[in-house]
Scaffold this motif. Structure first.
Motif, PDB file in Angstrom:
ATOM      1  N   VAL A 190      84.999 -14.466  70.538  1.00 58.93           N
ATOM      2  CA  VAL A 190      84.165 -13.957  69.448  1.00 58.93           C
ATOM      3  C   VAL A 190      84.475 -14.743  68.181  1.00 58.93           C
ATOM      4  CG1 VAL A 190      83.602 -11.967  67.998  1.00 58.93           C
ATOM      5  CG2 VAL A 190      84.149 -11.623  70.422  1.00 58.93           C
ATOM      6  N   ASP A 191      83.441 -15.351  67.605  1.00 59.65           N
ATOM      7  CA  ASP A 191      83.579 -15.955  66.276  1.00 59.65           C
ATOM      8  C   ASP A 191      83.440 -14.815  65.280  1.00 59.65           C
ATOM      9  OD1 ASP A 191      83.303 -17.160  63.815  1.00 59.65           O
ATOM     10  OD2 ASP A 191      81.615 -18.441  64.374  1.00 59.65           O
ATOM     11  N   PHE A 192      84.569 -14.280  64.817  1.00 59.26           N
ATOM     12  CA  PHE A 192      84.489 -13.075  64.000  1.00 59.26           C
ATOM     13  C   PHE A 192      83.965 -13.356  62.590  1.00 59.26           C
ATOM     14  CE2 PHE A 192      86.065  -9.352  61.628  1.00 59.26           C
ATOM     15  CZ  PHE A 192      85.347  -8.397  62.337  1.00 59.26           C
ATOM     16  N   GLN A 193      84.096 -14.582  62.122  1.00 62.51           N
ATOM     17  CA  GLN A 193      83.476 -14.916  60.840  1.00 62.51           C
ATOM     18  C   GLN A 193      81.958 -14.763  60.937  1.00 62.51           C
ATOM     19  OE1 GLN A 193      83.053 -19.027  59.489  1.00 62.51           O
ATOM     20  NE2 GLN A 193      83.980 -18.468  57.531  1.00 62.51           N
ATOM     21  N   THR A 231      93.037 -12.545  59.906  1.00 63.92           N
ATOM     22  CA  THR A 231      91.764 -12.304  60.593  1.00 63.92           C
ATOM     23  C   THR A 231      91.822 -10.976  61.337  1.00 63.92           C
ATOM     24  OG1 THR A 231      91.358 -14.677  60.840  1.00 63.92           O
ATOM     25  CG2 THR A 231      90.129 -13.208  62.290  1.00 63.92           C
ATOM     26  N   LEU A 232      92.954 -10.693  61.955  1.00 64.54           N
ATOM     27  CA  LEU A 232      93.154  -9.389  62.604  1.00 64.54           C
ATOM     28  C   LEU A 232      92.998  -8.261  61.585  1.00 64.54           C
ATOM     29  CD1 LEU A 232      94.203  -7.261  64.640  1.00 64.54           C
ATOM     30  CD2 LEU A 232      96.536  -8.034  64.077  1.00 64.54           C
ATOM     31  N   ARG A 233      93.546  -8.412  60.404  1.00 63.94           N
ATOM     32  CA  ARG A 233      93.453  -7.362  59.378  1.00 63.94           C
ATOM     33  C   ARG A 233      92.001  -7.124  58.961  1.00 63.94           C
ATOM     34  NH1 ARG A 233      96.384  -9.094  54.552  1.00 63.94           N
ATOM     35  NH2 ARG A 233      96.479  -6.903  53.905  1.00 63.94           N
ATOM     36  N   ILE A 234      91.220  -8.195  58.865  1.00 58.42           N
ATOM     37  CA  ILE A 234      89.795  -8.046  58.549  1.00 58.42           C
ATOM     38  C   ILE A 234      89.096  -7.296  59.683  1.00 58.42           C
ATOM     39  CG2 ILE A 234      87.630  -9.243  58.061  1.00 58.42           C
ATOM     40  CD1 ILE A 234      89.417 -11.619  57.069  1.00 58.42           C
ATOM     41  N   TYR A 235      89.397  -7.696  60.917  1.00 55.28           N
ATOM     42  CA  TYR A 235      88.799  -7.056  62.085  1.00 55.28           C
ATOM     43  C   TYR A 235      89.125  -5.561  62.101  1.00 55.28           C
ATOM     44  CZ  TYR A 235      88.207  -5.737  66.997  1.00 55.28           C
ATOM     45  OH  TYR A 235      87.857  -5.092  68.151  1.00 55.28           O
ATOM     46  N   GLU A 236      90.378  -5.212  61.876  1.00 57.31           N
ATOM     47  CA  GLU A 236      90.775  -3.799  61.887  1.00 57.31           C
ATOM     48  C   GLU A 236      90.079  -3.024  60.778  1.00 57.31           C
ATOM     49  OE1 GLU A 236      95.236  -3.920  63.895  1.00 57.31           O
ATOM     50  OE2 GLU A 236      95.052  -4.126  61.714  1.00 57.31           O
ATOM     51  N   SER A 237      89.956  -3.627  59.598  1.00 53.90           N
ATOM     52  CA  SER A 237      89.262  -2.963  58.495  1.00 53.90           C
ATOM     53  C   SER A 237      87.797  -2.755  58.833  1.00 53.90           C
ATOM     54  CB  SER A 237      89.390  -3.791  57.210  1.00 53.90           C
ATOM     55  OG  SER A 237      90.739  -3.896  56.805  1.00 53.90           O
ATOM     56  N   PHE A 238      87.181  -3.773  59.413  1.00 59.59           N
ATOM     57  CA  PHE A 238      85.775  -3.707  59.812  1.00 59.59           C
ATOM     58  C   PHE A 238      85.550  -2.590  60.825  1.00 59.59           C
ATOM     59  CE2 PHE A 238      82.375  -5.037  62.732  1.00 59.59           C
ATOM     60  CZ  PHE A 238      81.331  -5.297  61.846  1.00 59.59           C
ATOM     61  N   GLU A 239      86.477  -2.445  61.769  1.00 64.46           N
ATOM     62  CA  GLU A 239      86.323  -1.455  62.832  1.00 64.46           C
ATOM     63  C   GLU A 239      86.719  -0.047  62.410  1.00 64.46           C
ATOM     64  OE1 GLU A 239      85.011  -1.719  65.803  1.00 64.46           O
ATOM     65  OE2 GLU A 239      84.536  -3.838  65.567  1.00 64.46           O
ATOM     66  N   GLU A 240      87.631   0.078  61.459  1.00 66.20           N
ATOM     67  CA  GLU A 240      88.167   1.390  61.103  1.00 66.20           C
ATOM     68  C   GLU A 240      87.551   1.979  59.843  1.00 66.20           C
ATOM     69  OE1 GLU A 240      92.372   0.821  60.862  1.00 66.20           O
ATOM     70  OE2 GLU A 240      92.544   0.137  62.952  1.00 66.20           O
ATOM     71  N   PHE A 275      89.305 -12.968  72.878  1.00 64.41           N
ATOM     72  CA  PHE A 275      89.801 -13.954  71.925  1.00 64.41           C
ATOM     73  C   PHE A 275      88.913 -14.001  70.678  1.00 64.41           C
ATOM     74  CE2 PHE A 275      91.374 -15.075  76.057  1.00 64.41           C
ATOM     75  CZ  PHE A 275      92.665 -15.538  75.830  1.00 64.41           C
ATOM     76  N   PHE A 276      89.563 -14.136  69.527  1.00 61.33           N
ATOM     77  CA  PHE A 276      88.867 -14.170  68.248  1.00 61.33           C
ATOM     78  C   PHE A 276      89.404 -15.312  67.388  1.00 61.33           C
ATOM     79  CE2 PHE A 276      89.024  -9.825  69.712  1.00 61.33           C
ATOM     80  CZ  PHE A 276      87.822  -9.237  69.339  1.00 61.33           C
ATOM     81  N   SER A 277      88.535 -15.850  66.537  1.00 62.27           N
ATOM     82  CA  SER A 277      89.008 -16.734  65.469  1.00 62.27           C
ATOM     83  C   SER A 277      88.048 -16.607  64.299  1.00 62.27           C
ATOM     84  CB  SER A 277      89.110 -18.193  65.931  1.00 62.27           C
ATOM     85  OG  SER A 277      87.827 -18.765  66.084  1.00 62.27           O
ATOM     86  N   TRP A 278      88.446 -17.163  63.150  1.00 61.55           N
ATOM     87  CA  TRP A 278      87.621 -17.124  61.958  1.00 61.55           C
ATOM     88  C   TRP A 278      86.890 -18.464  61.858  1.00 61.55           C
ATOM     89  CZ3 TRP A 278      86.331 -12.949  59.330  1.00 61.55           C
ATOM     90  CH2 TRP A 278      85.679 -13.093  58.097  1.00 61.55           C
ATOM     91  N   SER A 279      85.744 -18.537  62.482  1.00 57.93           N
ATOM     92  CA  SER A 279      84.837 -19.688  62.590  1.00 57.93           C
ATOM     93  C   SER A 279      84.985 -20.306  63.974  1.00 57.93           C
ATOM     94  CB  SER A 279      85.045 -20.753  61.511  1.00 57.93           C
ATOM     95  OG  SER A 279      85.868 -21.794  61.938  1.00 57.93           O
ATOM     96  N   SER A 280      83.894 -20.910  64.415  1.00 60.57           N
ATOM     97  CA  SER A 280      83.843 -21.471  65.770  1.00 60.57           C
ATOM     98  C   SER A 280      84.613 -22.782  65.898  1.00 60.57           C
ATOM     99  CB  SER A 280      82.386 -21.701  66.179  1.00 60.57           C
ATOM    100  OG  SER A 280      81.764 -22.618  65.295  1.00 60.57           O
ATOM    101  N   SER A 281      85.122 -23.331  64.797  1.00 59.86           N
ATOM    102  CA  SER A 281      85.826 -24.618  64.880  1.00 59.86           C
ATOM    103  C   SER A 281      87.051 -24.527  65.790  1.00 59.86           C
ATOM    104  CB  SER A 281      86.237 -25.096  63.484  1.00 59.86           C
ATOM    105  OG  SER A 281      87.154 -24.197  62.890  1.00 59.86           O
ATOM    106  N   ASP A 282      87.639 -23.344  65.892  1.00 60.05           N
ATOM    107  CA  ASP A 282      88.852 -23.199  66.698  1.00 60.05           C
ATOM    108  C   ASP A 282      88.553 -23.249  68.193  1.00 60.05           C
ATOM    109  OD1 ASP A 282      90.945 -22.635  64.555  1.00 60.05           O
ATOM    110  OD2 ASP A 282      89.406 -21.156  64.076  1.00 60.05           O
ATOM    111  N   ILE A 283      87.491 -22.587  68.625  1.00 54.86           N
ATOM    112  CA  ILE A 283      87.143 -22.658  70.050  1.00 54.86           C
ATOM    113  C   ILE A 283      86.635 -24.060  70.390  1.00 54.86           C
ATOM    114  CG2 ILE A 283      84.770 -21.834  69.785  1.00 54.86           C
ATOM    115  CD1 ILE A 283      87.147 -20.904  72.657  1.00 54.86           C
TER     116      ILE A 283
END
Length: 309
Positions: A131-134, A173-182, A98-106
């Protein structure tokens, strides 16, 4: 450990007020998410309004910010039902990350689960794979906490969808993650721009290591010139903080996945990190003996001296 089957990116919209609210009172009013099947790459979405326990009308500020109306919430399911449907959509917590952009969501998930007395075992499983991806992106690339829009702009991307719509926030957020990984080279270029060059123009990739080594050596010469053989303990603590700041500027070079940094630069940064670790160990040892003075041994600083030459 169960095999990873899907990546789940989620986001909450919450009760809000222009004058501010206690976090415990900011109940979730909408949950949006996207799920990526690891094997196929297929992306599916989830979007549900949530009826809060508080039944007072939404503030004008909250309506304008979120685009949510009172009528959206009046006919919505409550948090336990929406969360149950979310878990069914996920299709297996043990097989998801599980991912979100900042820990406020979890934190919102935990708070509302407690509010509604939901089983904590499931929440704990999600938390363990969360994972707090931010936070990851801040540490590894952007240096300061960036908005979703700002992080997208680093990759020359624009936000897709409606602003403050949680499913679209999750998707971006998924798009940022994919860019970061690829896009590994691009991610490293973002990192050196933000951490090392900042406002200065980046050199060409083939000249990057050479230019960073020049800046690195300059920083170390200044740092080394202020080193003494011995420090009072309160000054030793200041030295540790100063060293940590220098480490934070360069440590991501060791985490690079693109291969654009040369061996000499990597070795130099490794020497800096080793010095920082030895400095922390020496400080703890001196504290344990209630020493008033901390001695820096020659073998500790010699690798830095060689870089400065």
């Amino acid at each position: 450990m169960a095999e990873l089957k899907q990546l789940v990116f989620f986001d909450f919209e919450m009760l809000c007020s222009k004058s501010g609210m206690l976090f415990e009172d900011m109940e979730a009013i909408r949950l949006g998410a996207v799920k990526v099947d690891v094997e196929s790459g297929k992306v599916t979405g989830f979007d549900r309004f949530i009826r809060p326990q508080q039944n007072s009308p939404l503030s004008t500020f909250c309506k304008e910010l979120t685009g949510i109306s009172d009528s959206d919430l009046e006919k919505a399911d409550d948090f336990p039902q929406v969360f149950k449907d979310f878990l069914f959509w996920v299709g297996g917590v043990k097989k998801a990350r599980f991912f979100s952009w900042s820990s406020s969501d979890i934190l919102r998930l935990k708070a509302d689960a407690l509010r509604h007395n939901l089983p904590q075992a499931t929440i704990e499983k999600i938390t363990k794979s969360y994972v707090d991806f931010q936070a990851v992106f801040t540490k590894r690339a952007s240096r300061t906490a960036a908005s979703v829009e700002k992080a997208l702009s680093f990759y020359e991307l624009s936000f897709i969808g409606e602003p403050h719509h949680p499913m679209y926030d999750a998707y971006n957020t998924l798009r940022i993650y994919e860019s970061f990984e690829e896009h590994l080279v691009k991610t490293d270029l973002i990192m050196v721009q933000q951490f090392i060059f900042q406002e200065a123009e980046l050199p060409r990739v083939e000249m990057l290591s050479q230019e960073i080594k020049y800046i690195f050596q300059k920083d170390l010469v200044e740092f080394y010139s202020n080193l003494n053989d011995a420090f009072r303990m309160k000054d030793a603590w200041k030295l540790i903080k100063k060293t940590k700041k220098l480490v934070e500027k360069y440590e991501n070079i060791l985490l690079s996945r693109s291969g654009i940094f040369d061996k000499e630069l990597i070795t130099g940064v490794e020497e800096l990190l080793n010095f920082h670790k030895e400095l922390q160990t020496a400080y703890r040892e001196h504290c344990s003996y209630t020493s008033k003075i901390m001695i820096l041994h020659e073998q500790m600083v010699e690798p830095l001296q060689k870089i400065c030459v």
